[in-house]
Design a protein around this motif. Structure first.
Motif, PDB file in Angstrom:
ATOM      1  N   CYS A 130       0.831  -1.215   0.000  1.00  0.00           N
ATOM      2  CA  CYS A 130       0.000   0.000   0.000  1.00  0.00           C
ATOM      3  C   CYS A 130       0.859   1.256   0.000  1.00  0.00           C
ATOM      4  O   CYS A 130       0.464   2.291  -0.540  1.00  0.00           O
ATOM      5  N   CYS A 172       1.628   3.874  -2.781  1.00  0.00           N
ATOM      6  CA  CYS A 172       0.759   5.022  -3.091  1.00  0.00           C
ATOM      7  C   CYS A 172       0.353   5.809  -1.852  1.00  0.00           C
ATOM      8  O   CYS A 172       0.011   6.979  -1.941  1.00  0.00           O
ATOM      9  N   HIS A 173       0.331   5.157  -0.699  1.00  0.00           N
ATOM     10  CA  HIS A 173      -0.075   5.836   0.537  1.00  0.00           C
ATOM     11  C   HIS A 173       1.174   6.020   1.394  1.00  0.00           C
ATOM     12  O   HIS A 173       1.661   5.066   1.981  1.00  0.00           O
ATOM     13  N   ARG A 207      -4.461  -2.875  -6.425  1.00  0.00           N
ATOM     14  CA  ARG A 207      -4.232  -1.582  -7.055  1.00  0.00           C
ATOM     15  C   ARG A 207      -2.742  -1.401  -7.325  1.00  0.00           C
ATOM     16  O   ARG A 207      -1.939  -1.475  -6.412  1.00  0.00           O
ATOM     17  N   PRO A 218       0.380   0.964  -9.292  1.00  0.00           N
ATOM     18  CA  PRO A 218       0.727   2.169 -10.046  1.00  0.00           C
ATOM     19  C   PRO A 218       1.054   1.794 -11.481  1.00  0.00           C
ATOM     20  O   PRO A 218       1.285   0.617 -11.783  1.00  0.00           O
ATOM     21  N   ARG A 257      -6.309  10.639   2.302  1.00  0.00           N
ATOM     22  CA  ARG A 257      -6.220  11.286   0.982  1.00  0.00           C
ATOM     23  C   ARG A 257      -5.029  12.221   0.906  1.00  0.00           C
ATOM     24  O   ARG A 257      -4.318  12.256  -0.084  1.00  0.00           O
ATOM     25  N   ARG A 272      -1.659  10.637   0.223  1.00  0.00           N
ATOM     26  CA  ARG A 272      -1.466   9.852  -0.994  1.00  0.00           C
ATOM     27  C   ARG A 272      -0.324  10.418  -1.818  1.00  0.00           C
ATOM     28  O   ARG A 272      -0.173  11.619  -1.927  1.00  0.00           O
TER      29      ARG A 272
HETATM   30  C1  HEC Z   1      -1.745   2.426  -7.148  1.00  0.00           C
HETATM   31  C2  HEC Z   1      -1.904   3.260  -6.021  1.00  0.00           C
HETATM   32  C3  HEC Z   1      -2.603   2.683  -4.792  1.00  0.00           C
HETATM   33  C4  HEC Z   1      -2.247   1.578  -4.071  1.00  0.00           C
HETATM   34  C5  HEC Z   1      -1.088   0.612  -4.294  1.00  0.00           C
HETATM   35  C6  HEC Z   1      -3.173   1.518  -2.970  1.00  0.00           C
HETATM   36  N1  HEC Z   1      -4.059   2.562  -3.048  1.00  0.00           N
HETATM   37 FE1  HEC Z   1      -5.506   2.991  -1.708  1.00  0.00          FE
HETATM   38  N2  HEC Z   1      -6.117   4.538  -2.857  1.00  0.00           N
HETATM   39  C7  HEC Z   1      -5.520   4.947  -4.014  1.00  0.00           C
HETATM   40  C8  HEC Z   1      -6.281   6.044  -4.592  1.00  0.00           C
HETATM   41  C9  HEC Z   1      -5.961   6.783  -5.888  1.00  0.00           C
HETATM   42  C10 HEC Z   1      -7.355   6.278  -3.704  1.00  0.00           C
HETATM   43  C11 HEC Z   1      -8.454   7.330  -3.828  1.00  0.00           C
HETATM   44  C12 HEC Z   1      -9.359   7.157  -4.981  1.00  0.00           C
HETATM   45  C13 HEC Z   1     -10.291   6.044  -4.799  1.00  0.00           C
HETATM   46  O1  HEC Z   1     -10.778   5.814  -3.695  1.00  0.00           O
HETATM   47  O2  HEC Z   1     -10.578   5.380  -5.820  1.00  0.00           O
HETATM   48  C14 HEC Z   1      -7.209   5.315  -2.632  1.00  0.00           C
HETATM   49  C15 HEC Z   1      -8.076   5.229  -1.565  1.00  0.00           C
HETATM   50  C16 HEC Z   1      -7.948   4.354  -0.514  1.00  0.00           C
HETATM   51  C17 HEC Z   1      -8.800   4.333   0.649  1.00  0.00           C
HETATM   52  C18 HEC Z   1     -10.016   5.218   0.889  1.00  0.00           C
HETATM   53  C19 HEC Z   1      -9.722   6.566   1.407  1.00  0.00           C
HETATM   54  C20 HEC Z   1     -10.598   7.560   0.680  1.00  0.00           C
HETATM   55  O3  HEC Z   1     -10.024   8.401  -0.050  1.00  0.00           O
HETATM   56  O4  HEC Z   1     -11.806   7.511   0.823  1.00  0.00           O
HETATM   57  C21 HEC Z   1      -8.344   3.334   1.470  1.00  0.00           C
HETATM   58  C22 HEC Z   1      -8.888   2.943   2.801  1.00  0.00           C
HETATM   59  C23 HEC Z   1      -7.225   2.726   0.794  1.00  0.00           C
HETATM   60  N3  HEC Z   1      -7.011   3.364  -0.412  1.00  0.00           N
HETATM   61  C24 HEC Z   1      -6.514   1.655   1.282  1.00  0.00           C
HETATM   62  C25 HEC Z   1      -5.488   1.020   0.604  1.00  0.00           C
HETATM   63  C26 HEC Z   1      -4.817  -0.165   1.082  1.00  0.00           C
HETATM   64  C27 HEC Z   1      -5.133  -0.884   2.371  1.00  0.00           C
HETATM   65  C28 HEC Z   1      -3.878  -0.485   0.157  1.00  0.00           C
HETATM   66  C29 HEC Z   1      -2.911  -1.648   0.172  1.00  0.00           C
HETATM   67  C30 HEC Z   1      -3.480  -2.932   0.319  1.00  0.00           C
HETATM   68  C31 HEC Z   1      -3.966   0.509  -0.903  1.00  0.00           C
HETATM   69  N4  HEC Z   1      -4.950   1.395  -0.609  1.00  0.00           N
HETATM   70  C32 HEC Z   1      -3.142   0.520  -2.018  1.00  0.00           C
HETATM   71  C33 HEC Z   1      -4.384   4.423  -4.587  1.00  0.00           C
HETATM   72  C34 HEC Z   1      -3.749   3.285  -4.147  1.00  0.00           C
END
Ligand code: HEC
Ligand code: HEC
Length: 417
Positions: free
Chosen positions: A61, A64-65, A108, A110, A160, A163
Motif C-alpha cells: 500500500c 501510493c499511501h 491496485r 501504479p 487522501r 497519498r
Molecule cells: C496504485 C496506487 C494505490 C495503491 C497501491 C493503494 N491505493 Fe488505496 N487509494 C488509491 C487512490 C488513488 C485512492 C483514492 C481514490 C479512490 O478511492 O478510488 C485510494 C483510496 C484508498 C482508501 C479510501 C480513502 C478515501 O479516499 O476515501 C483506502 C482505505 C485505501 N485506499 C486503502 C489502501 C490499502 C489498504 C492499500 C494496500 C493494500 C492501498 N490502498 C493501495 C491508490 C492506491
C-alpha cells in the motif's frame, strides 16, 4: 535441593538453544508460496497473513499511501477476529469471495510499479485470496463476532492527503514551479561548469521529471523529513550554510514560504503526524517562476537589505484586476538604489488566468505596480507572515511588453514619496 531447579532450568535452556540451532541448520527454510499444507484457512492465516501483520517492512500500500493506511491495519492477531471484522466493514464478500474489496485494495498498482513492491503485492494478494476462499466455507469463522474495530486509525481526509499523487501535486505547486531559479547551476542541461567544479551531486534537478527530482531530493537529504529545517533546499540558498550559488532566497520570502510549506508538509506526511484537525489549508494562489525581469530604480537607500515585494495588477475593462497577476520579492540593494527580480506569475487556483499563465508570458499592456517593504523584519521572525496594508509604500503604473530575458528587463521608477 535448593540448587536443583535453577540447574535443571539451565540445562533445559542449553538443550533448547542447541536444538534450535540444530533444527535451523539442518532444515533450511524451503517454504514456497504454495506450501502443500495450505489447505486450511488457519494454516494460511498463520503462515501467510500473520507475517504481513508482524513484518517490519511496510506493505505494498505504501507505494501510493505514504502514511495513513497499511495492509497491517486490516489484520488482527486472531484469525476469527480478522475475518469477522473484515466481513463487518464490507471488505470480505462472503458470497463472492473473489470480489472482496480487500482484494481490490491490494490489487491496485501504479502505472510503473516498483519491482520489489510488486512482488510483495502479488504475495499479499494470493495469501488473502487463498485465505478468504477457504474462510468463507468455515462455519466457525462465519459465526465469529467482531471484538475490535479494523482499518486505518485516521480519517479518510488524512489518508487522501498522504497519498503519493497528492504529495507530488503539492511538490509541483510549491517547488517544481520555483526550481527555475536554481536551474542555471542545478539542471543537468545547463550546469556543465558546476558539475566539473563540484561533482555530479549539483545536478539535483532531474530534467522534466518532478517525481524523480523529489525522490532524489529525499534520498540525498536535500529534503530532510527527520529534521526539516536542516533540508539543504533551505539552508543552501538561504545561506545558512556555505552555498556555491550565494544567497538566493531569504527567510520569509515567497520562495522560502513555498519551500517550507512543502518540506513541513512532507515531513508530517511521512512521519504520520496528521490528524483531521491539523491538515494544512490549500492556498488559493498558484504561481510560476518566469524569466521576465523587472527593475525598480531610485529606491531610497534607507531600505537597504529590506525585503521588498512588488505586486502587479493588470488593466481590465473594469479597472485593475482584483488579484495580483505577477509578483516578485527580493532584498533592496540600497547602495545602488535598486531592486530587481525575475517575476513569478500568480493566479487564483482554477481561474482562467491560472491556466493561461502556464505559457509563462505576461500579456503586454498597462499594469499597476504596488510596492510593499518589510521595514520591521517581521518575515524573518515569522516566515508565514504576509506583507499587508501597513507595509504598503506606494504604487506606480507601467506599460510594458514584458519580454523574457535579463537583457530585456522592464524598468520603473520608485514612487515619489
Ligand atoms: C496504485 C496506487 C494505490 C495503491 C497501491 C493503494 N491505493 Fe488505496 N487509494 C488509491 C487512490 C488513488 C485512492 C483514492 C481514490 C479512490 O478511492 O478510488 C485510494 C483510496 C484508498 C482508501 C479510501 C480513502 C478515501 O479516499 O476515501 C483506502 C482505505 C485505501 N485506499 C486503502 C489502501 C490499502 C489498504 C492499500 C494496500 C493494500 C492501498 N490502498 C493501495 C491508490 C492506491
Ligand atoms: C549561480 C549558481 C547557483 C545557483 C543559481 C544556485 N546554486 Fe545551489 N549550488 C551551487 C554550487 C556551485 C553548489 C555546489 C557547492 C555547494 O555545495 O555549495 C550548490 C549546491 C547546492 C546544494 C547542495 C547539493 C548537494 O547535494 O550537495 C543545494 C541543495 C542547492 N545548491 C540548492 C539551491 C537552490 C534551492 C537554488 C535555487 C533557489 C540554488 N541552489 C541556486 C550553485 C548555485
Amino acid at each position: 535441593m535448593k540448587y536443583t531447579l535453577p540447574l535443571l532450568m539451565c540445562c533445559l535452556l542449553i538443550f533448547i538453544t542447541s536444538c534450535d540451532q540444530i533444527s535451523s541448520n539442518s532444515q533450511p527454510n524451503l517454504e514456497t508460496e504454495t506450501a502443500s499444507d495450505d489447505t486450511s484457512a488457519i494454516s494460511i492465516f498463520e503462515k501467510r497473513i500473520l507475517p504481513i501483520f508482524q513484518a517490519k517492512n511496510p506493505s505494498s500500500c505504501t507505494e501510493c499511501h505514504l502514511s495513513g493506511v497499511d495492509l497491517k491495519d486490516y489484520i488482527h492477531s486472531s484469525q476469527a477476529e480478522t475475518f469477522a471484522s473484515l466481513v463487518n466493514v464490507g471488505l470480505v464478500d462472503v458470497k463472492n469471495p473473489d470480489d472482496s474489496k480487500i482484494l481490490q485494495f491490494i490489487n491496485r498498482r501504479p502505472e510503473q510499479p516498483n519491482l520489489i513492491t510488486d512482488k510483495a503485492r502479488k504475495r499479499e494478494f494470493e495469501a488473502f485470496r487463498s485465505w478468504i476462499r477457504l474462510a468463507v466455507k468455515d462455519p466457525d469463522l462465519l459465526a465469529a463476532k467482531v471484538v475490535e474495530a479494523i482499518g486505518p486509525q485516521v480519517s479518510d481526509e488524512v489518508i487522501r492527503h498522504a497519498r503519493k499523487d497528492r504529495v507530488l501535486a503539492s511538490f509541483m505547486d510549491n517547488i517544481w514551479t520555483e526550481v527555475g531559479r536554481c536551474a542555471a547551476c542545478h539542471s543537468p542541461d545547463r550546469n556543465n561548469k558546476q558539475v566539473k567544479e563540484h561533482g555530479e551531486q549539483v545536478s539535483w534537478i532531474k530534467l522534466s521529471d518532478p517525481e524523480a527530482t523529489l525522490n532524489y531530493m529525499v534520498e540525498a537529504g536535500i529534503i530532510d523529513s527527520d529534521d526539516p529545517l536542516e533540508s539543504m533546499l533551505l539552508t543552501k540558498p538561504a545561506l545558512q550554510v556555505e552555498h556555491g550559488g550565494g544567497q538566493k532566497i531569504v527567510v520569509g520570502d515567497r520562495t522560502y514560504k513555498q519551500f517550507r510549506k512543502f518540506i513541513d508538509d512532507y515531513a508530517s506526511v511521512v512521519n504520520a503526524k496528521y490528524t483531521t484537525d491539523t491538515l494544512p489549508e490549500k492556498s488559493d494562489e498558484v504561481s510560476l517562476v518566469t524569466d521576465i525581469w523587472f527593475k525598480i530604480t531610485d529606491v531610497p537607500a534607507q531600505y537597504d537589505k529590506m525585503l521588498m515585494q512588488v505586486d502587479l495588477f493588470r488593466k481590465t475593462d473594469n479597472g485593475w484586476s482584483e488579484h495580483r497577476v505577477a509578483t516578485g520579492d527580493r532584498l533592496v540593494f540600497g547602495k545602488g538604489n535598486l531592486w530587481q527580480q525575475s517575476l513569478s506569475l500568480a493566479g487564483q487556483r482554477g481561474s482562467q488566468w491560472a491556466d493561461e499563465m502556464k505559457s509563462k508570458r505576461l500579456p503586454r499592456g498597462r499594469y499597476l505596480v504596488k510596492i510593499y517593504i518589510d521595514q520591521t523584519g517581521m518575515l524573518k521572525k515569522d516566515f508565514r507572515a504576509e506583507l499587508g496594508k501597513e507595509d504598503f509604500i506606494g504604487q506606480v503604473e507601467i506599460d510594458s511588453r514584458w519580454k523574457a530575458g535579463y537583457g530585456s528587463m522592464a524598468t520603473s521608477q520608485f514612487p515619489q514619496q
